[in-house]
Structure formats: C-alpha cells, structure tokens
Scaffold this active site. Structure first.
Site, short mmCIF file in Angstrom:
data_model
loop_
_atom_site.label_atom_id
_atom_site.label_comp_id
_atom_site.label_asym_id
_atom_site.label_seq_id
_atom_site.Cartn_x
_atom_site.Cartn_y
_atom_site.Cartn_z
N GLY A 186 0.80 -1.22 0.00
CA GLY A 186 0.00 0.00 0.00
C GLY A 186 0.83 1.27 0.00
O GLY A 186 1.88 1.35 -0.64
N VAL A 239 -5.43 -2.22 3.35
CA VAL A 239 -5.19 -3.57 3.89
C VAL A 239 -5.90 -3.77 5.23
O VAL A 239 -6.40 -4.86 5.52
CB VAL A 239 -3.66 -3.78 4.06
CG1 VAL A 239 -3.36 -5.12 4.74
CG2 VAL A 239 -2.94 -3.71 2.73
N ASP A 242 2.54 2.51 2.39
CA ASP A 242 3.82 2.24 3.07
C ASP A 242 4.87 1.81 2.04
O ASP A 242 5.99 2.36 1.98
CB ASP A 242 3.57 1.14 4.11
CG ASP A 242 4.68 0.98 5.13
OD1 ASP A 242 5.60 1.81 5.13
OD2 ASP A 242 4.61 0.03 5.93
N1 AR6 Z 1 -0.67 7.67 -2.02
C1 AR6 Z 1 -1.75 7.92 -1.25
N2 AR6 Z 1 -2.57 6.96 -0.78
C2 AR6 Z 1 -2.27 5.68 -1.11
C3 AR6 Z 1 -1.15 5.32 -1.91
C4 AR6 Z 1 -0.32 6.39 -2.37
N3 AR6 Z 1 0.76 6.18 -3.11
N4 AR6 Z 1 -1.14 3.97 -2.07
C5 AR6 Z 1 -2.22 3.49 -1.40
N5 AR6 Z 1 -2.91 4.52 -0.84
P1 AR6 Z 1 -2.96 0.88 3.02
P2 AR6 Z 1 -3.72 0.52 5.84
C6 AR6 Z 1 -4.15 4.50 -0.04
O1 AR6 Z 1 -3.33 -0.51 2.69
O2 AR6 Z 1 -5.09 0.13 5.45
C7 AR6 Z 1 0.73 -1.76 4.62
O3 AR6 Z 1 1.17 -2.99 4.13
C8 AR6 Z 1 -5.10 3.34 -0.21
O4 AR6 Z 1 -5.95 3.56 -1.33
O5 AR6 Z 1 -1.74 1.46 2.42
O6 AR6 Z 1 -3.54 1.51 6.95
C9 AR6 Z 1 1.34 -1.39 5.96
O7 AR6 Z 1 2.67 -1.85 6.06
C10 AR6 Z 1 -5.88 3.38 1.09
O8 AR6 Z 1 -7.00 4.25 0.97
O9 AR6 Z 1 -2.83 1.10 4.63
C11 AR6 Z 1 0.46 -2.08 6.93
O10 AR6 Z 1 0.80 -3.43 7.08
C12 AR6 Z 1 -4.91 4.02 2.09
O11 AR6 Z 1 -3.77 4.43 1.32
C13 AR6 Z 1 -0.91 -1.99 6.28
O12 AR6 Z 1 -0.66 -1.85 4.89
C14 AR6 Z 1 -4.45 3.08 3.16
O13 AR6 Z 1 -4.22 1.79 2.63
C15 AR6 Z 1 -1.66 -0.77 6.73
O14 AR6 Z 1 -2.96 -0.82 6.20
#
Ligand code: AR6
Length: 170
Positions: free
Chosen positions: A30, A122, A32
């Site tokens: 994601g 996630v 991260d």
């Molecule tokens: N820019 C902005 N937002 C984004 C980007 C980006 N480049 N990429 C994804 N998103 P997630 P969580 C959005 O899964 O649910 C990781 O593996 C995405 O559309 O990134 O807090 C960590 O290491 C979504 O709306 O984070 C943890 O293990 C939002 O970011 C876990 O995921 C959050 O999605 C954290 O899960």
C-alpha cells in the site's frame, strides 16, 4: 486550511507526509510500500533504528523520520487499527493515529502536512466511517493549534475521494 487531493502522496510537496505503517515499522504494501520505494533507503534506515530502540510503534501512535528522496521534509509513520468489526476500540485508535501524527508534526515545526486514508486499505476500516473520524479529528485539532497552516487529505482511490468531497462540504 483543509485541502483535498486525488493522487499519490509521495509526489506532494508539504513539510510532512504521513505513512500508514504497521507496528514493525519495517515496511509493507500500500502507501507504506510506495513511500519506501520512492523515498529510498534513508527512511528505512531510520525506521530500523527506531524499531530497535522502541520495539516498533503500537496502533494509534506515531514516529518521525527523514523523507529521503521525497519532496517532503519528513515522513510521520503512524499505525492505524486493523478493522475487527468496530468493538475493539478501532474508532479511538484511528483518531489517535491522526492526533499523534499532528502533535508530532507541530513538535517538529511542520506547517503543512498530508495524510493518506489511514487503515482503509489492507486494514479494512470502513471508508466512510474512517473519513468522518479523520475529518472531525483534524478539525478539532486545528481549533486548538494555530501553528499548522495546511492539512491535506490525499485520496488514492476514487471511492475515498468521493466520500471526502461530500463530507468536507458540510
Ligand atoms: N498515495 C496515497 N494513498 C495511497 C497510496 C499512495 N501512493 N497507495 C495506497 N494509498 P494501506 P492501511 C491509499 O493498505 O489500510 C501496509 O502494508 C489506499 O488507497 O496502504 O492503513 C502497511 O505496512 C488506502 O485508501 O494502509 C500495513 O501493514 C490508504 O492508502 C498496512 O498496509 C491506506 O491503505 C496498513 O494498512
């Protein structure tokens, strides 16, 4: 003071961008994954040091590192809650992730900060519920703190963007 953007948080020029990390601080998918890929090794080096010193970062808390090669100056890594149905303190933990990121930002002289939609990928937190918490928490914080000049909500998926557009109007 509150802005909404549709796009990739790694491309944004603000003082600090927030990362939706996990408790290990050692990277993931994601947003991260995107931040570590675009920002380079310097960010991970600091995350490893923090992780060794503090044993990671519990849900609701936040730590700060360099932003490496990113246009921002800092990355604030916070850990949102994993959604378990809503009875495991998820709302409070999500609000804390925003509050503690904002507090750490202020402590480091940050004026402009961008948030992704923490926990809504996630970690499967319902998007509308998460957006309401994010917006009300930030609005509340801005009422008491006068040092921040801009808070940007960055939505990467259209569903979140549409929700934020609607909620920010009221
Ligand atoms: N820019 C902005 N937002 C984004 C980007 C980006 N480049 N990429 C994804 N998103 P997630 P969580 C959005 O899964 O649910 C990781 O593996 C995405 O559309 O990134 O807090 C960590 O290491 C979504 O709306 O984070 C943890 O293990 C939002 O970011 C876990 O995921 C959050 O999605 C954290 O899960």
């Amino acid at each position: 003071m509150i802005k909404l953007l549709f796009g990739d948080i790694t491309k944004i020029s603000v003082d600090a961008i927030v990362n939706a990390a996990n408790s290990s601080l050692l990277g993931g998918g994601g947003v991260d994954g995107a931040i570590h890929r675009a920002g380079g090794k310097a960010i991970m080096d600091e995350c490893i040091k923090i992780s060794e010193r503090k044993g990671g970062c519990p849900a609701g808390e936040a730590v700060i590192t360099t932003a490496g090669k990113l246009p921002a100056r800092y990355v604030i890594h916070t850990v949102g809650p994993v959604w378990h149905g809503g009875m495991k303190n998820e709302d409070k933990l999500l609000a804390n992730a925003y509050i503690n990121s904002l507090k750490l930002a202020v402590k480091n002289g940050v004026k402009t900060i961008a948030f992704p939609n923490i926990s809504t990928g996630v970690y499967a937190f319902p998007k509308e519920r998460a957006a309401k918490i994010a917006i009300s928490t930030v609005r509340q914080f801005l009422k008491t703190d006068k040092s921040l000049s801009e808070v940007v909500f960055v939505c990467f998926d259209r569903e979140n963007f549409v929700i934020y557009e609607r909620l920010l109007k009221v």
